[in-house]
Design a protein around this motif. Structure first.
Motif, short mmCIF file in Angstrom:
data_model
loop_
_atom_site.label_atom_id
_atom_site.label_comp_id
_atom_site.label_asym_id
_atom_site.label_seq_id
_atom_site.Cartn_x
_atom_site.Cartn_y
_atom_site.Cartn_z
N ASN A 175 0.82 -1.21 0.00
CA ASN A 175 0.00 0.00 0.00
C ASN A 175 0.86 1.26 0.00
N PHE A 176 2.00 1.21 0.67
CA PHE A 176 2.85 2.40 0.78
C PHE A 176 3.51 2.77 -0.55
N ILE A 177 3.72 1.80 -1.45
CA ILE A 177 4.37 2.15 -2.71
C ILE A 177 3.37 2.48 -3.81
N ASP A 178 2.08 2.43 -3.47
CA ASP A 178 1.07 2.73 -4.48
C ASP A 178 0.90 4.24 -4.61
N GLY A 179 1.95 4.89 -5.16
CA GLY A 179 1.92 6.34 -5.27
C GLY A 179 2.14 6.87 -6.66
N LEU A 180 2.49 5.99 -7.60
CA LEU A 180 2.70 6.38 -8.99
C LEU A 180 1.94 5.44 -9.91
N ASP A 181 1.62 5.89 -11.10
CA ASP A 181 0.86 5.08 -12.05
C ASP A 181 1.58 3.76 -12.34
N GLY A 182 0.91 2.66 -12.08
CA GLY A 182 1.45 1.35 -12.42
C GLY A 182 2.51 0.83 -11.48
N LEU A 183 2.86 1.57 -10.42
CA LEU A 183 3.99 1.17 -9.58
C LEU A 183 3.69 -0.08 -8.77
N ALA A 184 2.66 -0.04 -7.93
CA ALA A 184 2.36 -1.20 -7.08
C ALA A 184 1.98 -2.42 -7.91
N ALA A 185 1.15 -2.22 -8.96
CA ALA A 185 0.72 -3.35 -9.79
C ALA A 185 1.92 -4.01 -10.47
N GLY A 186 2.83 -3.21 -11.01
CA GLY A 186 3.99 -3.78 -11.70
C GLY A 186 4.94 -4.49 -10.77
N VAL A 187 5.22 -3.88 -9.61
CA VAL A 187 6.13 -4.50 -8.64
C VAL A 187 5.57 -5.82 -8.14
#
Length: 371
Positions: free
Chosen positions: A157-169
């Motif tokens: 949840n903490f890295i979900d700050g940029l487009d596509g970041l959390a989903a890609g990681v």
């Protein structure tokens, strides 16, 4: 492998269409929150993509259950439906937070309740592959499992700050985890390659593949807390499920590292997010704020401050996740020394990628002085 691929494709198609439908409904009924001071995007964007991801995951699990291939996985359906129930609860909690911003204690309570549903159904860290070591009593096992699940949920949840970041990681990490769980199933059960961890990984991969086209920069919809916490829940659940498929008493000294991969892999994949989580908690507590208070000092924000574009910062995270995921998997097949060399060289390349804007500015400054 074809069965897993089919489940992933079905889930991906459902995820893509469901995300499109959620986007349409969000615009139709104006379910689009205002832009906050810490947000990077400039256009109001829906933050309820987690609903589509959850719907796709449920459809994917039901599809897998309808195939005879996964008969052994659904022989005891209790844990599977507990996973669905925990996922549904965390999506509701995240959705409420996305829409009305819950108090952090209520949010944490929802996370603990979802993790407890999992642990009480038998999805627990009961034993560790270290010379037959067991965690201890049921209560200790339940507490450790809840802690791990909540930790991973918050890290994603903490890295979900940029487009596509959390989903890609999470997608890159889940792909590595799927490869590991599939190979492990081949070795431990040559006549049956199907496992709950492999099925969950395939379903999550499909859900991410269908969602990411809508979410990559420039994003048309965000997964929100509902989606980020759901993906963290699924990643933690897959890891815990794999530890349960390994008999720790049969693990020799030479097999120790491969046997520890299911525990180490999620931690290593989320090492940067976990570091970001720790730094954020320390930073906010020192200011007298809630650990869940929002700010604009996360690592992805700092990458942008270094000079990376929106997409560039996301690709740096993708790069580091790929490095640690693949290099850790290599320990499963080749000796440690070559893996360490590969990791060392690749890490230097990743560091250059990370600080490339700085190198470029320094080079330009020197060129200007030379003129």
């Amino acid at each position: 492998m074809r069965a897993y691929l089919l489940v992933a494709i079905i889930t991906a198609v459902v995820s893509y269409l469901a995300t499109w439908a959620v986007r349409y409904l969000a615009k139709r009924y104006d379910i689009t929150p205002a832009i906050r001071a810490r947000d990077v995007h400039k256009t109001p964007t829906p933050r309820i993509g987690g609903v589509a991801i959850f719907f796709a995951i449920v459809v994917g699990i039901i599809a897998a259950g309808s195939f005879g291939w996964f008969e052994s996985v659904f022989r005891d359906p209790g844990p599977i439906w507990a996973i669905v129930g925990a996922g549904g609860l965390i999506v509701v909690v995240g959705l409420l937070d996305d829409l009305i911003e819950l108090d952090w204690t209520a949010k944490m309570g929802g996370q603990i309740a979802a993790a407890w549903i999992l642990a009480s159904s038998g999805v627990q860290i009961v034993s560790l592959p270290i010379g037959g070591l067991t965690v201890g009593s049921f209560g200790v096992s339940l507490a450790i499992t809840v802690f791990v699940v909540v930790l991973v949920m918050n890290a994603v949840n903490f890295i979900d700050g940029l487009d596509g970041l959390a989903a890609g990681v999470v997608g890159i990490g889940t792909l590595a985890f799927f490869i590991y769980s599939y190979v492990l199933a081949q070795q431990t059960s040559p006549t049956d390659y199907f496992s709950i961890a492999g099925m969950l990984s395939a379903v999550v991969l499909g859900a991410i593949a269908g969602f990411l086209p809508h979410n990559f920069s420039p994003a048309k919809i965000f997964m929100g807390d509902s989606g980020a916490m759901l993906l963290g829940l699924m990643m933690a659940t897959s890891a815990i499920a794999v530890t349960g498929s390994i008999d720790p008493a049969t693990v020799t000294r030479n097999d120790l590292l491969p046997a520890l991969i299911p525990l180490v892999l999620p931690v290593v994949i989320l090492l940067v997010p976990l570091l970001d989580l720790l730094l954020a908690v320390v930073r906010r507590v020192r200011r007298g704020q809630s650990p869940f208070a929002a700010d604009r000092e996360h690592l992805h924000h700092q990458l942008q401050d270094l000079g990376h574009s929106h997409r560039g910062a996301v690709l740096v995270f993708y790069h580091w996740t790929t490095v640690v995921s693949l290099c850790l998997l290599l320990f499963f097949w080749i000796d440690a020394a070559p893996v360490i060399i590969i990791f060392g060289v690749w890490m230097i390349i990743a560091l250059i990628h990370t600080y490339w804007p700085v190198f470029r500015r320094v080079t330009r400054a020197r060129s200007s002085l030379g003129k």
